[in-house]
Design a protein around this motif. Sequence first.
Motif, PDB file in Angstrom:
ATOM      1  N   GLU A 132      -1.735  58.902 -19.517  1.00 39.65           N
ATOM      2  CA  GLU A 132      -1.105  57.586 -19.543  1.00 39.65           C
ATOM      3  C   GLU A 132      -2.219  56.558 -19.618  1.00 39.65           C
ATOM      4  O   GLU A 132      -2.848  56.252 -18.611  1.00 39.65           O
ATOM      5  CB  GLU A 132      -0.231  57.399 -18.315  1.00 39.65           C
ATOM      6  N   GLY A 133      -2.487  56.072 -20.838  1.00 35.77           N
ATOM      7  CA  GLY A 133      -3.625  55.176 -21.037  1.00 35.77           C
ATOM      8  C   GLY A 133      -4.911  55.954 -20.846  1.00 35.77           C
ATOM      9  O   GLY A 133      -5.195  56.867 -21.609  1.00 35.77           O
ATOM     10  N   VAL A 134      -5.677  55.613 -19.823  1.00 35.69           N
ATOM     11  CA  VAL A 134      -6.919  56.322 -19.529  1.00 35.69           C
ATOM     12  C   VAL A 134      -6.796  57.129 -18.223  1.00 35.69           C
ATOM     13  O   VAL A 134      -7.787  57.469 -17.601  1.00 35.69           O
ATOM     14  CB  VAL A 134      -8.123  55.357 -19.446  1.00 35.69           C
ATOM     15  N   THR A 135      -5.542  57.427 -17.840  1.00 35.39           N
ATOM     16  CA  THR A 135      -5.274  58.149 -16.595  1.00 35.39           C
ATOM     17  C   THR A 135      -4.644  59.503 -16.903  1.00 35.39           C
ATOM     18  O   THR A 135      -3.732  59.608 -17.718  1.00 35.39           O
ATOM     19  CB  THR A 135      -4.323  57.330 -15.703  1.00 35.39           C
ATOM     20  N   PHE A 136      -5.157  60.538 -16.231  1.00 34.92           N
ATOM     21  CA  PHE A 136      -4.614  61.888 -16.335  1.00 34.92           C
ATOM     22  C   PHE A 136      -3.712  62.102 -15.130  1.00 34.92           C
ATOM     23  O   PHE A 136      -4.167  62.012 -13.984  1.00 34.92           O
ATOM     24  CB  PHE A 136      -5.755  62.903 -16.363  1.00 34.92           C
ATOM     25  N   VAL A 137      -2.425  62.350 -15.377  1.00 29.83           N
ATOM     26  CA  VAL A 137      -1.441  62.510 -14.310  1.00 29.83           C
ATOM     27  C   VAL A 137      -0.916  63.940 -14.345  1.00 29.83           C
ATOM     28  O   VAL A 137      -0.464  64.417 -15.384  1.00 29.83           O
ATOM     29  CB  VAL A 137      -0.274  61.519 -14.467  1.00 29.83           C
ATOM     30  N   VAL A 138      -0.969  64.604 -13.205  1.00 29.43           N
ATOM     31  CA  VAL A 138      -0.469  65.974 -13.089  1.00 29.43           C
ATOM     32  C   VAL A 138       0.543  65.996 -11.948  1.00 29.43           C
ATOM     33  O   VAL A 138       0.233  65.557 -10.843  1.00 29.43           O
ATOM     34  CB  VAL A 138      -1.613  66.964 -12.799  1.00 29.43           C
ATOM     35  N   VAL A 139       1.733  66.513 -12.239  1.00 28.76           N
ATOM     36  CA  VAL A 139       2.786  66.579 -11.223  1.00 28.76           C
ATOM     37  C   VAL A 139       3.199  68.030 -11.039  1.00 28.76           C
ATOM     38  O   VAL A 139       3.515  68.725 -12.003  1.00 28.76           O
ATOM     39  CB  VAL A 139       4.007  65.719 -11.627  1.00 28.76           C
ATOM     40  N   LEU A 140       3.167  68.463  -9.786  1.00 27.99           N
ATOM     41  CA  LEU A 140       3.645  69.792  -9.410  1.00 27.99           C
ATOM     42  C   LEU A 140       4.951  69.590  -8.656  1.00 27.99           C
ATOM     43  O   LEU A 140       4.956  68.909  -7.621  1.00 27.99           O
ATOM     44  CB  LEU A 140       2.649  70.501  -8.498  1.00 27.99           C
ATOM     45  N   SER A 141       6.040  70.126  -9.177  1.00 28.48           N
ATOM     46  CA  SER A 141       7.326  69.983  -8.500  1.00 28.48           C
ATOM     47  C   SER A 141       7.958  71.350  -8.331  1.00 28.48           C
ATOM     48  O   SER A 141       7.985  72.144  -9.266  1.00 28.48           O
ATOM     49  CB  SER A 141       8.253  69.053  -9.286  1.00 28.48           C
ATOM     50  N   GLY A 142       8.423  71.627  -7.125  1.00 31.24           N
ATOM     51  CA  GLY A 142       9.009  72.934  -6.877  1.00 31.24           C
ATOM     52  C   GLY A 142       9.517  73.067  -5.462  1.00 31.24           C
ATOM     53  O   GLY A 142      10.046  72.112  -4.894  1.00 31.24           O
ATOM     54  N   THR A 143       9.272  74.246  -4.890  1.00 34.33           N
ATOM     55  CA  THR A 143       9.825  74.592  -3.588  1.00 34.33           C
ATOM     56  C   THR A 143       8.778  75.297  -2.733  1.00 34.33           C
ATOM     57  O   THR A 143       7.952  76.046  -3.251  1.00 34.33           O
ATOM     58  CB  THR A 143      11.030  75.550  -3.768  1.00 34.33           C
ATOM     59  N   VAL A 144       8.840  75.060  -1.438  1.00 27.27           N
ATOM     60  CA  VAL A 144       8.060  75.856  -0.494  1.00 27.27           C
ATOM     61  C   VAL A 144       8.858  77.143  -0.288  1.00 27.27           C
ATOM     62  O   VAL A 144       9.980  77.113   0.220  1.00 27.27           O
ATOM     63  CB  VAL A 144       7.837  75.120   0.840  1.00 27.27           C
ATOM     64  N   THR A 145       8.309  78.261  -0.735  1.00 24.55           N
ATOM     65  CA  THR A 145       9.071  79.517  -0.738  1.00 24.55           C
ATOM     66  C   THR A 145       8.955  80.309   0.555  1.00 24.55           C
ATOM     67  O   THR A 145       9.818  81.137   0.846  1.00 24.55           O
ATOM     68  CB  THR A 145       8.646  80.406  -1.925  1.00 24.55           C
ATOM     69  N   SER A 146       7.877  80.081   1.319  1.00 26.68           N
ATOM     70  CA  SER A 146       7.751  80.787   2.598  1.00 26.68           C
ATOM     71  C   SER A 146       6.782  80.043   3.503  1.00 26.68           C
ATOM     72  O   SER A 146       6.019  79.193   3.065  1.00 26.68           O
ATOM     73  CB  SER A 146       7.273  82.234   2.382  1.00 26.68           C
TER      74      SER A 146
END
Length: 189
Positions: A132-146
């Motif tokens: 996004e422009g000069v920004t690197f965005v990383v999103v981790l979305s999920g579940t805590v499985t244990s």
Amino acid sequence: MRLPRGTAMLRTACPLAAAALLTVVTAGATPAGAAPQPLDLTCTAPSSNVVSYSPALTNTPSPHVLQTNTQYGPCVSPGHPGVTSGSTSGTVPPGGDISCLTLLVPTSVTFPITWNTGQTSTVSANIQSSIEGVTFVVVLSGTVTSGLFAGDTYLQTNVGAASDILLCNAGLGSVQGVYSTVTLEITAA
């Protein structure tokens, strides 16, 4: 933070960089009229993620060793007030050809977090990355499985500089690593 398949720490279809990592995803959105779910844990800056590559990534796919280290903290957990920080790290030997171009490919990952209390959480998440422009965005979305917070929704957003990645994608440089600030929210299911 994308790592090749078959590792004890993380499993992904395609290694990612940055601790990367999605176009800001709104995981666990609350349906209209429903009360928002309580946060079981939040971690903010100076939480950070560092991913390094050996050798440095170029825009030509080749095998790489990937090292990742994420430090969470300060963290606040109303239900577990002793939890104030956590970490996850690992080294992944070459397991497939990657390049700086693959940093934007969606993937999935499973990894453990060790909290300052000695308790652990195992997370299974989808990873989305964007520039996004000069920004690197990383999103981790999920579940805590244990472990601690099992069954809760997991949302981690990493934000770092994209300049090296942009130059690498254009064939004008390489990526030795990516440093990102991290925000983490674990929400009751």
